[in-house]
Design a protein around this motif. Structure first.
Motif, short mmCIF file in Angstrom:
data_model
loop_
_atom_site.label_atom_id
_atom_site.label_comp_id
_atom_site.label_asym_id
_atom_site.label_seq_id
_atom_site.Cartn_x
_atom_site.Cartn_y
_atom_site.Cartn_z
N ILE A 127 -8.27 6.08 -3.77
CA ILE A 127 -8.52 4.79 -3.14
C ILE A 127 -8.32 4.94 -1.63
O ILE A 127 -7.35 5.54 -1.17
N GLN A 163 -5.22 -3.59 -8.87
CA GLN A 163 -6.60 -3.22 -8.53
C GLN A 163 -6.69 -1.76 -8.13
O GLN A 163 -7.62 -1.03 -8.51
N ALA A 164 -5.69 -1.29 -7.40
CA ALA A 164 -5.69 0.09 -6.93
C ALA A 164 -5.55 1.08 -8.08
O ALA A 164 -6.22 2.11 -8.10
N GLU A 209 -8.07 4.01 -9.19
CA GLU A 209 -7.53 5.37 -9.25
C GLU A 209 -7.83 6.02 -10.60
O GLU A 209 -8.25 7.19 -10.67
N LEU A 259 0.84 -1.21 0.00
CA LEU A 259 0.00 0.00 0.00
C LEU A 259 0.87 1.25 0.00
O LEU A 259 0.62 2.20 -0.75
N LYS A 299 -1.74 -3.63 -6.20
CA LYS A 299 -1.44 -2.41 -6.94
C LYS A 299 -2.25 -2.33 -8.22
O LYS A 299 -2.73 -1.25 -8.60
N GLU A 357 -9.46 -0.09 1.13
CA GLU A 357 -9.90 -0.64 -0.15
C GLU A 357 -8.77 -1.38 -0.88
O GLU A 357 -9.02 -2.14 -1.81
N PHE A 358 -7.55 -1.12 -0.49
CA PHE A 358 -6.40 -1.64 -1.23
C PHE A 358 -6.32 -3.16 -1.12
O PHE A 358 -6.39 -3.74 -0.04
#
Length: 230
Positions: free
Chosen positions: A192, A202-203, A207, A19, A200, A196-197
């Motif tokens: 994000i 998915q983030a 974003e 994260l 990377k 929620e993370f």
């Protein structure tokens, strides 16, 4: 002892987590896009901490000076600069009173620093004093209307020894009122929330989707740029 002295040894560990490395990458991309650093320029990193942005600017061929009030954080910054063989000048001092002449730097940068100072307006005015005519001041801040600010505020309330216990986070309106002129550019990102993370990949998808709207609500990071006109 300066506010961040006790955090110096572990400060950079956050950026090594999944994260933390995502957040670091998003913030750096935004800061660099807005700042537009150019090789050969002279830059000042105020509240430089362990030298994260000082080293990044130096790697782009920029003559960098970093200033911070924390002896321990500067010790880490100097160690990192020496290890990376970057010639950076690090000075210990109060950023409310910078030891430089007017119009010294092409670029002055500060990332997540105004949240912790006694008078952000005075720090901003002092930073602008040392910017050359036509030069830029770029400031990165935690967005007040985000889950990130809520998390940090809770940490400050739960633990009085936390660096966030006295922190102030800024709304867009407050940012615009920090200086006699409004910023020429304001960019919002980090949409994000901490919980929620997952990965990377998915983030970054989230974003990209959310940053298209450019809304203040939910923006965990805000970058503002002022250009010195007089």
């Amino acid at each position: 002892m300066a506010l961040f002295d006790h955090s110096a040894e572990t400060y950079d560990e956050w950026c090594a987590t999944p994260l933390g490395s995502f957040v670091d990458a998003v913030e750096k991309q935004m800061m660099m896009e807005v700042s537009e650093p150019r090789p050969g320029e002279k830059a000042l990193d105020i509240g430089c901490g362990t030298g994260i942005y000082s080293l990044l600017l130096a790697s782009k061929g920029i003559d960098v000076t970093g200033v911070d009030i924390s002896t321990a954080m500067l010790k880490k910054a100097r160690e990192k600069a020496e290890k990376s063989q970057q010639a950076i000048t690090f000075l210990e001092g109060d950023i409310h009173h910078l030891p430089f002449a007017d119009h010294t730097f092409d670029l002055v940068m500060s990332n997540i620093v105004l949240e912790f100072v006694d008078s952000p307006e005075d720090v901003l005015a002092e930073a602008m004093r040392v910017v050359k005519l036509g030069g830029r001041l770029t400031v990165g801040m935690v967005g007040k209307q985000s889950e990130w600010a809520a998390m940090y505020e809770k940490q400050g309330k739960d633990k009085k020894e936390s660096v966030f216990s006295g922190a102030h986070f800024f709304t867009m309106q407050e940012i615009k009122a920090l200086y006699r002129e409004e910023p020429s550019i304001i960019q919002l990102g980090l949409y994000i929330a901490p919980d929620e993370f997952v990965t990377k990949e998915q983030a970054y998808v989230l974003e990209r989707q959310r940053s298209r709207h450019g809304q203040e609500e939910g923006a965990g990071f805000i970058v503002a740029k002022w250009i010195r006109k007089a």
